[in-house]
Design an enzyme around this catalytic site. Sequence first.
Site, PDB file in Angstrom:
ATOM      1  N   GLU A 114      38.719  46.774  50.338  1.00 42.07           N
ATOM      2  CA  GLU A 114      39.888  46.498  49.494  1.00 42.07           C
ATOM      3  C   GLU A 114      40.542  47.841  49.144  1.00 42.07           C
ATOM      4  O   GLU A 114      39.897  48.720  48.575  1.00 42.07           O
ATOM      5  CB  GLU A 114      39.441  45.783  48.211  1.00 42.07           C
ATOM      6  CG  GLU A 114      40.582  45.405  47.294  1.00 42.07           C
ATOM      7  CD  GLU A 114      40.115  44.696  46.020  1.00 42.07           C
ATOM      8  OE1 GLU A 114      39.006  44.992  45.526  1.00 42.07           O
ATOM      9  OE2 GLU A 114      40.881  43.849  45.520  1.00 42.07           O
TER      10      GLU A 114
ATOM     11  N   PHE B  94      41.664  46.570  34.859  1.00 38.93           N
ATOM     12  CA  PHE B  94      42.879  47.259  34.415  1.00 38.93           C
ATOM     13  C   PHE B  94      44.160  46.601  34.904  1.00 38.93           C
ATOM     14  O   PHE B  94      45.234  46.851  34.362  1.00 38.93           O
ATOM     15  CB  PHE B  94      42.854  48.720  34.906  1.00 38.93           C
ATOM     16  CG  PHE B  94      43.270  48.880  36.338  1.00 38.93           C
ATOM     17  CD1 PHE B  94      44.624  48.948  36.684  1.00 38.93           C
ATOM     18  CD2 PHE B  94      42.337  48.930  37.369  1.00 38.93           C
ATOM     19  CE1 PHE B  94      45.024  49.062  38.014  1.00 38.93           C
ATOM     20  CE2 PHE B  94      42.725  49.039  38.692  1.00 38.93           C
ATOM     21  CZ  PHE B  94      44.071  49.106  39.010  1.00 38.93           C
TER      22      PHE B  94
ATOM     23  N   CYS C 106      44.779  41.277  42.379  1.00 40.43           N
ATOM     24  CA  CYS C 106      43.660  40.725  43.143  1.00 40.43           C
ATOM     25  C   CYS C 106      44.169  39.708  44.149  1.00 40.43           C
ATOM     26  O   CYS C 106      43.484  39.374  45.098  1.00 40.43           O
ATOM     27  CB  CYS C 106      42.641  40.086  42.218  1.00 40.43           C
ATOM     28  SG  CYS C 106      43.256  38.603  41.430  1.00 40.43           S
TER      29      CYS C 106
END
Length: 503
Positions: free
Chosen positions: A388, A156, A288
Site C-alpha cells: 500500500e 490520521f 483507505c
Amino acid sequence: MSRVATQVANVKLLIDGEFVESKSTQWRDVVNPATQVVLARVPFATADEVDAAVAAAKRAFVTWRKTPIGARARIFLKYQQLIRENMAELAAILTAEQGKTLPDAEGDVFRGLEVVEHAAAIGNLQLGELANNVAGGVDTYTLLQPLGVCAGITPFNFPAMIPLWMFPMAIATGNTFVLKPSEQDPMVTMRLVELALEAGVPKGVLNVVHGGEDVVNAICDHADIKAVSFVGSTRVGTHVYNRASLAGKRVQCMMGAKNHAVVLPDANKEQTLNALVGAAFGAAGQRCMAASTAVLVGDAQAWIPDLVARARTLKVNAGIEPGTDVGPVISCAARERVEGFIGDGVREGATLELDGRKPDVAGYENGNFIGPTIFSGVTPGMRIYDEEIFGPVLVLLTAESLDAAIALINANPNGNGTALFTQSGAAARRFQEEIDVGQVGINVPIPVPVPLFSFTGSRASKLGDLGPYGKQVVMFYTQTKTVTQRWFDDDTLHVGVNTTISL
Ligand code: NAD
C-alpha cells in the site's frame, strides 16, 4: 518528539468530563503539512492517565447503561445539529492539521455526521427478538445489553469520520468510551469531542487519551476494557487484534488496502476516466478506499494517454486554497516514503507515465507535496503493486479478460474496496459474485457504505466478524442475552420434577 514547550497550545486529555493537561514528559508536534507550522503539541499519555480515563468510564457506565433510549437518542439529535452548525470551523481545523482540501474536509466531517444521525435512531436499532410460546406458557426473548467500557484507536487520514464511526454508536448503545485519536492530527477530533459534551454526553461517558504504541498496548491489555475498535494499517491492526483478543476482548480491526478498479472496454470512457482520477488522487491518495490500482481490460488499455492527460490537469496546492485538487501528504516522512516507492517503481521497470515528485507549489515551498503520479506496465512482484503506497500514485496493470482481472484481485492479500466500470449488467453481476472484497462499486469508484449498512472488508483488510456502524456495530457493542421465561398462573400446570431437557 519534543520536550514540553509553552509557545503553542497543548492538546488536552479528556478524563471524567474535564479537559486536563497531561503530566507526560513525551510530546509531539502537530504540524500543518502544507507549511510545517507547528499548530499544537500532543502528549503521549502516561499509564496513570490511561488508567484514570478507563476508571472514569467504568464509573460512568454504572448509570449510563440504564439511561433510557430516548435520553440517549436526544443527545445525538443535538450533536448532529451542533456538528452542522460548526461545519466550517471543523473543516478548517481538519485542513490545517491533515492537509486535505476544505471541501474534502467537509466531506470527512459529513460522512461522520451521517453516523451521528444514525446513532440518534438507536431506539429502532437496539431491538431484541421475541418468540411467543416456544413451549406451553413459555416465551423467549433477547436483550442487547451494552458491554461496558469500549475503546477506539483511529488513523490520521479521516480524523473526523473515523472517530465518529466509533464513539457515537458505542455510547448510543449504552457503553462508555475511551478514544485514542491519531497523534498526527488530533485537533479536529478534540473539537468534535467538545461538541459531544456540549450536546449532553455526561462526564466520564466519553474520555480521550493521546499517544502511540504504549497507550495502544495499555488499551489492549486493560482488564476493564471490554471491546476495542481499531482503524489503521494492517501491521498495527494485526498487532492490536492479537494482543487485545488474547486479553479476552472483542476486537474489530479495519486495516490496509490496495483497491483495484477494473475497467472494461464497454465502460463509459468519460465518466470512468473522471472517476478513476478523482478516486486515485483525491485526498492525495490517503484514503483507505482510494483507487490506487487500475486494471485495464482489453481495448481499455488504449485509454492510458487520456487518463494521464486528465491527471495532469489536477491542481496541487494547499488545502485551504480554492480550486485545489490535491493537497499535501500528512508528513515529511510520508512524502519521503511515497517518493521512495516512485523510485522503486522506476528501478523495477514500470513505466513512469506521470511523475509527481517535487511539484512547484508557489507560496508553499515547504509543504509535503507530491503531484499525481501514474505508472503503467506494473505487475505483481513489484513493490509498487505489492504494498500500500498511501499517496497520489496510481499503478496500471492490464488483463485480457474480466476473469483474469478477478483472479488478480483475489490473489492480492488485501480485500478492502474495488470497483468495476462497465455497461454490462452480466459482467457486473459476475464481478459482484466472484470478487472477494468487502466494498464493491459498480460504476462507483469509492463505494463507502452509508450507515444503513456497515463498512466491511476481506482478508488482510479486516480482522473480527463485525464492522463499524450500521447494524453490525450494534451487535459488536452489545452482548446478546437470551431470556426464556414462564409464569405460573395456574397451580394445575404443576407437573412435578422433570429431569429431561424439555421446557
Ligand atoms: P497506523 O496503523 O500507523 O495508525 C493507526 C493508529 O495506531 C494510530 O492511532 C496510531 O497512533 C496507532 N499506532 C501506530 N503505530 C503503532 C504501534 N506500533 N503500536 C500500536 N499502535 C500504533 O495508520 P495510519 O498511518 O494512521 O493510517 C493509515 C492506514 O489506515 C492505511 O493503511 C489505511 O489503509 C488504513 N485505513 C483503513 C481504513 C479501513 O476502514 N479499512 C480506514 C482508514 C484508514
